[in-house]
Every structure is written in C-alpha cells, then in structure tokens.
Enzyme design. Structure first.
Site, short mmCIF file in Angstrom:
data_model
loop_
_atom_site.label_atom_id
_atom_site.label_comp_id
_atom_site.label_asym_id
_atom_site.label_seq_id
_atom_site.Cartn_x
_atom_site.Cartn_y
_atom_site.Cartn_z
N ASP A 141 2.70 -15.80 29.81
CA ASP A 141 1.74 -15.37 30.83
C ASP A 141 2.33 -14.27 31.74
O ASP A 141 3.52 -14.27 32.02
CB ASP A 141 1.43 -16.62 31.68
CG ASP A 141 0.19 -16.47 32.52
OD1 ASP A 141 -0.36 -15.36 32.57
OD2 ASP A 141 -0.22 -17.47 33.13
N ASP A 144 -3.74 -20.22 24.95
CA ASP A 144 -3.68 -21.25 25.99
C ASP A 144 -5.07 -21.53 26.56
O ASP A 144 -6.02 -20.75 26.37
CB ASP A 144 -2.73 -20.75 27.09
CG ASP A 144 -2.09 -21.87 27.88
OD1 ASP A 144 -2.51 -23.03 27.74
OD2 ASP A 144 -1.16 -21.57 28.67
N MET A 145 -5.20 -22.60 27.32
CA MET A 145 -6.49 -22.99 27.93
C MET A 145 -6.16 -24.01 29.01
O MET A 145 -5.80 -25.13 28.71
CB MET A 145 -7.34 -23.61 26.81
CG MET A 145 -8.77 -23.83 27.13
SD MET A 145 -8.98 -25.45 27.87
CE MET A 145 -10.67 -25.73 27.57
N CYS A 171 -2.61 -24.22 22.62
CA CYS A 171 -1.98 -24.81 23.79
C CYS A 171 -3.09 -25.06 24.80
O CYS A 171 -4.05 -24.29 24.88
CB CYS A 171 -0.97 -23.80 24.35
SG CYS A 171 -0.24 -24.29 25.92
N ASP A 224 3.57 -29.57 28.24
CA ASP A 224 4.29 -28.74 29.21
C ASP A 224 5.53 -29.45 29.69
O ASP A 224 6.35 -28.85 30.39
CB ASP A 224 3.38 -28.44 30.41
CG ASP A 224 2.54 -27.20 30.17
OD1 ASP A 224 2.77 -26.51 29.16
OD2 ASP A 224 1.65 -26.91 31.00
C1 DGJ Z 1 0.42 -23.52 30.40
C2 DGJ Z 1 1.27 -23.57 29.18
O1 DGJ Z 1 1.30 -24.83 28.63
C3 DGJ Z 1 2.66 -23.06 29.52
O2 DGJ Z 1 3.51 -23.19 28.42
C4 DGJ Z 1 2.54 -21.63 29.95
O3 DGJ Z 1 2.10 -20.85 28.89
C5 DGJ Z 1 1.59 -21.53 31.13
N1 DGJ Z 1 0.32 -22.16 30.86
C6 DGJ Z 1 1.36 -20.08 31.50
O4 DGJ Z 1 0.41 -19.96 32.46
#
Ligand code: DGJ
Length: 730
Positions: free
Chosen positions: A368, A479-480, A527, A549
């Site tokens: 990110d 991601d989400m 993710c 995470d």
């Molecule tokens: C949530 C993800 O699970 C993390 O690994 C990372 O990519 C963050 N978002 C970035 O905002």
C-alpha cells in the site's frame, strides 16, 4: 459408471471415489435422501427409507400413506409451508403473497463431465471422463417453478458438488427469498459440528460442539465470507478423530454473505444446510429468468478430519485453482508493508529488494501507498495512478530497478474500495454502495465501490489493467479492507435493492475473471485484512491468500492449523516478520518465525536491510531450506500431528505423493521446567521403507516413525521449534 439410475426403484446411486450418495424418488414424486457415506453395494438401498406413522403434530402428506410425512422424510431440497416444519432449503413468494409451493420430481439427466456454473466460481474437470453430473428437475405444478439440482461426483476424489438452479417457468414474477446450495438430512444427531471462527488477526480457530436439539448455525452478514466465520462446517461422528472415523465436510464456493448450520428436530434427525444467507436477501425472478446458487463441495472421509482435509486439498489444488500457477512452485517474496508502511521512496525499496536478492528471495512486493496521494490510510483509494511525490520517476522506473537485480516485481491494489478523499469520489460520488439520505459509514476511512454496476466494473478492469500493462509486474496482492454497510445501489430499482450484496459478488467475480485471464503470467494473491475472505470462491481466481494480518509465529500456529482444515497449504501466505511482533508484541526467535512461515507460501515482511550479518546467514539457510522443501509444502500430502488447540505443542508434516520425502515441523510454545519425556508419531510414511534424517547419519524405519514415533524435542526457551527432513533410503 459413477451415477447409477434404477428406474424401477426410482433410485439414484452416485459414487465418488470411495463414497456413495443415494437418492430415491417416492411414489408421489418427493425427492428423498437415503445415504451419504462410505461406498456401499447396491443391495436394496431403498430399504434405507424408513417411514413411521407419527402423531398429528407430524402431518401426513398422503391420505393413503399415513407414514409419509414431509416433516420426517429426509429430503434433497425441502420447502416450507406444506407440512415440513424444519429448515427449508428455498422459499419463493408468489404473486398472491403466499410462499407455499410443492416441488415434485419432474425429470432428470445424467451427463459426463461437469457443466460450468455461469458467472460463479466452481470446481471443474479437465476431461469429461473425470466426473459425472446428475441434474434432477423438480417442479411446482401450480406456478411452473422449476428447481434443477446438480450433483457432480468425481472419480478421483471423495468429493461431490451440489448446486441448485431456480427457474421461473411460469407467467408471473416470483420473489426468491432463500435458495440454499445444499440441504442434507442425517438420520440421527450423534455428531459434533466443527466450525472455523475468529476475528481479524485471529482467523479460523477450530471450534467444536455437540449437536443439540434446535438450530446451531454460523453466518456472515458482512458482505464477505469474513474473518469471523468461514463458509465451512464438518460433522464428526461419535469418536471421530484427526485420523479415524466418519467425517462429513461441506464448504461453500462463495465469498459473500452465507449461512451454514444444522437443525436437530424432534426425532433427533439432523438437517445440515448451506448457502447464500437469506438474511436481507430477495431476488426477483421474472418469467423465463433463473437464479444459480453457488456451489457447495461435500467431502466424506472415513479417515477422520485429516482424511477430509487431504481430499479438500487435492481437489482444490487441482480442480478449483486454475491457471499457470496451479502446478508451479510459488516464489519466495519480501513485502515492504511492515518494513515501511506508507513511508518509502524508490531508494528504500531498491535497498530492500537488493538485500532480498542477496539472501535468495525471488519476488519483491510493493504494498500500500504507491498511488494517488496516499501517505496514510485516509486518502486515494480508487486513484490508481502512481504517486510522483514518492516515486518521481514512476512505477516503470522502480520496476526496472528491481528487475535489474533479477528480482520479480509485485504490486498491491485495493480495487473494490474508494476513499471519500479521492479524485474518483469527487468525480463519481454515487459509485459507492450507499442508501440515499443515510450516513455513508466509513471503515478505515473508506467506502466500498458498487461492484454490481457495470460502469464501476469497467473502471476497475481498465485502471488495474493499465497499471499491469505499464510494467513487467508478475504478482498482484488484491486487498479488501472493510465490510459492507448501507448495502444499496444507485442503479437498482427499489424492488431489487436486496439483490445488491449478491450482485456485488457477481460483479466482483466478473472483474476477477477478466483481469486474471488477461494477465495469465501474473500470480494473484487475495487478501482482506489478512484472511477476511479466505474462501474457495476467491481461490478459483487467485491461487493464494494472505492468511492473516497477524504474522506472530505463535498466533500463526492456530491460524494456519485451522485454515488447513479445508484449504491447501499452497494457498496460505506465511511471512517472517519483525520482533517485537507488530500485532501482539511477542518476541520469538528468527528460527521459530522461519519454521512456522516455512509451512506456507514463504516470505518476509520486515526491513531486510536491518538484519545483522549473523541473521543474514540464518535467513539464507532458511531460504535454502524452503527451496528444498517447497515442492513438499505446496504439493505434498499434509498431516496434522499435534494440535495447538489441544496443548502446548504443535506439529505437522508434509509427505511427497510417492512417500519418499518428508518434512516435519515441531513447535513448543511455553517451556516447562523438568519437562516430561514424550514421543510424537509421524504419519503418511511408508512403513516398509527406511528414512534418513538429514543432518544425521541415522536411519529410521518408516514403521518405527509411524508407530513408535520420535522423542519429543526438549528446549530451553519459550517459542522454540525444530524441523526434520526425512528422505527414503533407496
Ligand atoms: C491489509 C493487509 O492485510 C496488509 O497486509 C496490508 O496490505 C495492508 N492492508 C495495507 O493497507
């Protein structure tokens, strides 16, 4: 033949590898379920239907056959309102406002292979010889409503898949209020129900409960499968363990709102159900329209939970996951998220990638913060163009700097989201899920794009594709990071608003299909704040998922163990991160962090440039070890040896399909003074072969390792671990 039909006895006998599933159509056309379990020969299987006359609180369905009551008949797709009081699989509101229907057998077909589910992810076959599919059509005479139940049996797996297609063959609009993917009646309730539940950073913990009269169910109302519940349940028969006994697992190939559970009725029969959550769901079916439910995968195992898991793993690795990476070993990566968060520049990235290369890492992933004006999580989602303040020479330049190091380059996106503070939101304030006049609830300062809209879908496909075409990017982390609120769409009429959550999923799947098929050389990892959408639906498009995470080695024992109950190890991202751990503050050794992460798709998520020389030597050795065992970890058979949910020690192992090669991981959480002596047994080896333990000259008999086991290692610190590498002596 895997599906046998005996017309005289109105009996369907479906046979997967070692599994039988038996359906019978009653004299008056009700589709009854007779059996699911270990393969049986067909000797008067219709005898399994035992009808008993009951009291008046269990109404008789046929006046001339008082023992036939829908309230006790085990059924394949039960309804509600005409005498079954148990959990219905479907409900349809008719133009007259009532919901009473009466589905009876109409016809059936048996075809080779497995037809695709239009617009939805599903398991597949590569040749028609691999499976057979039964389609049973049921009809409600009064309305013309049809339900087509599909059953596919795989020759090579103990797996049967089910789904239902609801067709409005009548002349008036129907409202579908629920449509499960499967309903399964068990003759008794002597089972435990296993579920995988948790929270963000604590996903998929194993929970078990004994079935009790009434309803026991899990569900998601969050718009995604969720961290909190996974679309999976298993029933364990009395005494079933990790290695022995009958286990019945069901998993939904879907990433949105779902429900799954068991209702135990007055006679202690158990009805298992699974499908899209009927809560806040309604789907208008105009004449001629149809609704396809997601697929449910059913696995029966007589070898306990472990046997069930290995069947899911084999099926999903070869017949759910698709694309070039399905059969390829996955690269070792370094991700900059926990190393830099939003604070990086091209030099910093290059320095991490350079160190990664020295250590043997193969892929650098930029997480990110590379786009829009994203210096923290309050802005820019949706603005998928590079931030020239951070990367003045653009993405192409950064990618080529990393590529020059002979490292692959990967990139993070969160395509389904929109920050209120973004150019996209200023241009299209109605593109997010919302309800007019209501607050637009933010989570992590962001809103969710309305994926049911084709203009939104087109925007996402174009903006992501433009970036992926602009540089040699070979990996994407998709991601989400929030759940749905105010689930409304600006483009849908009032009577279709409650279709939004499912239409979102159909839109997402369509976008994923387009992007992943346009970039077949890109490895996609899904993710959702870690494992908030770790489900078979996403695996169909993206062969791996960021498991959690939480990258603490001790927390990961439970998370990875629980995830492995259904999902193959090759689908789990597992990284070594810094200590004190950023999520739980725990200090663990580099060795143990490595040994736990080695049991997944391995990588690092810390600032590699901060390693001491001594640590670099250790990391190089970890990476070499992973390169040596990754074919086992990713494609071998997985055996759980000791459960973190049952004690202080966790152990699991990987065995090659030809049983010549094995890798064992053992972790002890807390150290005891004067520990007791103990042994732990290995699994999956050939008892008739001998195995050499790497690092020692010692040779062990496979039988000795299986039946006597190894001495439990003794440590002198908390969070200690040991790995064992065995090779068969030729
Ligand atoms: C949530 C993800 O699970 C993390 O690994 C990372 O990519 C963050 N978002 C970035 O905002």
């Amino acid at each position: 033949m895997t599906i046998l039909y005996d017309q005289q006895r109105s009996l369907f006998h479906l046979q997967a590898r070692d599994t039988s599933y038996v359906i019978h159509v009653t004299r008056t056309g009700y589709v009854a379920h007779l059996y699911w379990g270990k393969k049986v020969r067909d000797v008067q299987l219709e005898r399994l239907l035992e009808l008993k006359e009951r009291a008046s609180f269990t109404p008789s369905t046929e006046l001339d056959q008082l023992s036939l009551s829908l309230d006790t008949l085990p059924q394949e797709y039960p309804g509600y309102g005409n005498s079954d009081f148990r959990m219905p699989a479907y409900a349809v509101m008719l133009p007259n406002g009532t919901t009473v229907t009466d589905l009876r057998y109409e016809s059936h077909t048996i075809v080779n292979g497995k037809p695709a589910l239009i617009g939805l992810p599903a398991t597949y076959v590569e040749s028609d010889e691999e499976a057979e599919t039964l389609e049973l059509t049921l009809k409600d005479e009064l309305t013309g409503l049809l339900v087509v139940l599909s059953y596919t049996v795989f020759n090579a797996f103990n797996a049967i898949t089910r789904s239902a297609r609801i067709v409005n063959n009548g002349e008036e609009t129907l409202q579908l209020q629920r449509a499960f993917s499967l309903s399964l009646d068990f003759a008794h309730d002597r089972y435990e129900m296993l579920q995988l539940s948790g929270a963000w950073t604590r996903e998929r913990h194993v929970h078990k409960r004994k079935l009790e009269p009434g309803l026991q169910a899990i569900e998601s109302r969050r718009g995604s499968s969720s961290h909190m519940q996974n679309p999976f349940i298993a029933l364990l028969s009395e005494g079933a363990t990790e290695d022995h006994g009958d286990v019945y697992g069901v998993n939904l190939v879907y990433s949105g709102n779902f429900t799954a559970g068991v209702e135990v009725d007055q006679f202690h029969s158990a009805r298992l159900f699974m499908g899209i959550n009927p809560f806040d769901f309604n789907w208008r079916l105009q004449p001629g329209e149809q609704f396809q439910t997601p697929e449910a995968v059913m696995v029966y195992s007589e070898q306990g939970l472990g046997g069930m898991s290995r069947s899911f793993h084999d099926l999903y690795r070869s017949r759910l996951i698709r694309g070039a990476f399905r059969d390829q070993v996955r690269p070792i990566l370094v991700n900059n998220w926990e190393a830099t968060y939003f604070n990086f520049n091209a030099d910093k990235i290059e320095s991490i990638a350079r160190t990664g290369k020295e250590l043997g890492i193969e892929l650098f992933v930029l997480d990110d913060g590379w786009f829009g004006k994203r210096d923290n999580d309050t802005t820019s989602l949706g603005d998928w163009f590079v931030d020239r303040n951070k990367l003045p020479n653009g993405l192409e330049d950064l990618v080529s700097r990393v590529k020059r190091l002979d490292m692959q380059f990967g990139l993070w996106f969160e395509p389904e989201m929109i920050s209120p503070e973004s150019e996209l939101y200023r241009a299209h304030p109605d593109w997010c899920l919302h309800v007019d006049g209501r607050r637009r609830t933010q989570a992590r300062h962001q809103l969710i794009l309305d994926m049911s809209r084709t203009d939104v879908q087109d925007y996402i496909v174009k903006s992501i594709s433009d970036i992926l075409s602009s540089a040699p990017i070979t990996y994407v982390k998709w991601d989400m990071n929030r759940n749905m609120t105010e689930i409304g769409s600006a483009l849908l009429p009032p009577e279709r608003q409650r279709e939004t959550a499912h239409r979102y999923m159909l839109g997402l799947y369509s976008v994923l299909e387009k992007i992943t098929s346009s970039f077949p050389h890109v490895l996609f990892e899904s993710c959702s704040g870690g494992g908030g959408r770790f489900d078979a639906g996403m695996l169909y498009y993206m062969p791996q998922t960021w498991t959690s995470d939480n990258s603490d080695a001790v927390s990961r024992l439970k998370i990875q163990y629980g995830t492995s109950i259904v999902y193959p190890v090759s689908s789990m991202g597992a990284h070594v991160s810094a200590v004190p751990n950023h999520q739980v503050g725990r200090m663990t050794s580099l060795e143990t962090r490595g040994n736990v992460a080695l049991s997944g798709n391995f990588g690092y998520e810390l600032d590699l440039t901060r390693f001491t020389e001594e640590e670099k030597v250790a990391v190089k050795a970890q990476i070499e070890l992973y390169k040596d065992v990754r074919h086992l970890v990713q494609f071998g058979d997985f055996y759980r040896l000791l459960s973190p949910f049952e004690g202080n020690e966790t152990a699991w192992m990987f065995v090659s399909k030809d049983q010549s090669d094995a890798f064992v991981v053992f972790v002890s959480v807390l150290q005891e003074p004067n520990p007791k002596l103990n042994r732990f047994r290995l699994k999956g080896l050939d008892p008739n072969r001998d195995y050499r333990l790497q690092g020692e000259e010692t040779v062990y008999g496979g039988d000795q390792l299986l039946y006597a086991g190894l001495a439990t290692p003794q440590f002198n610190s908390d969070y200690a671990s040991k790995v064992y590498r065995f090779r068969a002596v030729e």
